[in-house]
Design a protein around this motif. Sequence first.
Motif, PDB file in Angstrom:
ATOM      1  N   ALA A  57     -62.600 -13.007 -38.482  1.00 35.24           N
ATOM      2  CA  ALA A  57     -63.750 -12.702 -37.626  1.00 35.24           C
ATOM      3  C   ALA A  57     -64.198 -11.250 -37.807  1.00 35.24           C
ATOM      4  O   ALA A  57     -65.397 -10.953 -37.824  1.00 35.24           O
ATOM      5  N   LEU A  61     -67.955 -10.091 -38.964  1.00 37.23           N
ATOM      6  CA  LEU A  61     -68.790  -9.191 -38.170  1.00 37.23           C
ATOM      7  C   LEU A  61     -69.252  -7.992 -38.989  1.00 37.23           C
ATOM      8  O   LEU A  61     -70.411  -7.565 -38.901  1.00 37.23           O
ATOM      9  N   ASN A  70     -70.803 -13.635 -35.016  1.00 36.99           N
ATOM     10  CA  ASN A  70     -70.410 -14.399 -33.831  1.00 36.99           C
ATOM     11  C   ASN A  70     -70.896 -15.839 -33.900  1.00 36.99           C
ATOM     12  O   ASN A  70     -70.193 -16.760 -33.469  1.00 36.99           O
ATOM     13  N   PHE A  74     -68.256 -18.889 -33.568  1.00 34.13           N
ATOM     14  CA  PHE A  74     -68.303 -19.884 -32.500  1.00 34.13           C
ATOM     15  C   PHE A  74     -68.757 -21.252 -33.002  1.00 34.13           C
ATOM     16  O   PHE A  74     -68.494 -22.265 -32.344  1.00 34.13           O
TER      17      PHE A  74
END
Length: 276
Positions: A57, A61, A70, A74
């Motif tokens: 992650a 980012l 994000n 998700f």
Amino acid sequence: MDSQVMVALALSLVGGISTSLGALFVIVNPTPNLKMLGLLQGFAAGLMLSISFFDLAHNALNSLGFLKGNLWFFAGVIFFAVIANFIPEPTLAPTSDGKSRKKNGDDGGKDVMKKHRRQVLYSGIITAIGISLHNFPEGMAVFLGSIKGLRVGINLALAIALHNIPEGVAVALPVYFATQSKWQAFKLASLSGFAEPLGVIIVAYLFPSSLDPEILEGLLGSVGGVMAFLTLHEMLPLAFDYAGQKQSVKAVFFGMAFMSASLYFLSISLPEEISL
């Protein structure tokens, strides 16, 4: 591309073999230490959380920006949350009921025993199918991680391998109880584990050799979401049940520290030409 596939296959085989190790643990000791399994789940959860948030992650980012990173993360969470609704959760079947029912010598008792064994065997088979469905995307994750770099692939394979040991127990224990066959328990657990290298083979021929770097980072971010959901939804509750919350949380942070140390020692030990 071929060398990447071979590396990913080798790493995914580690995960598949670790499922067999879990089955071997059942064969050697039909009543496994659940507290130890819980601590192992907590340790593996720490590894996977570390990979999910501090590696996959984090890189998504940095590479794609806050919003896109994000969204990819998700998307992986939502995808696996939907899949989890259709996959039975692994459970450890108790063995004491079967022993107590052996004392009942009447025909009714035998019928109940047969029915009970059929139910346990069915649960073991369903669990094996569910774990196979878990292992298939895990193999895909190892392949995508290997494309990104050897460090990501090795760390994913390590975390998944530790996670697969209790999964092997979850498959082998009900099958061994129902069939009293060590070979059947070992075989079914091993087959569920080798869905992981199968995922590598399939995804290797679905993705082009020159995958767009932005899409690759996004997919790895989604893998991070999948891993985070798997950890919080399945691994931590099992760890809490088997080892207690306090001990499990300690195991989680120990796993995260272990992963940080492994990243450091791997980075200083690998040759410079190896991609990290």
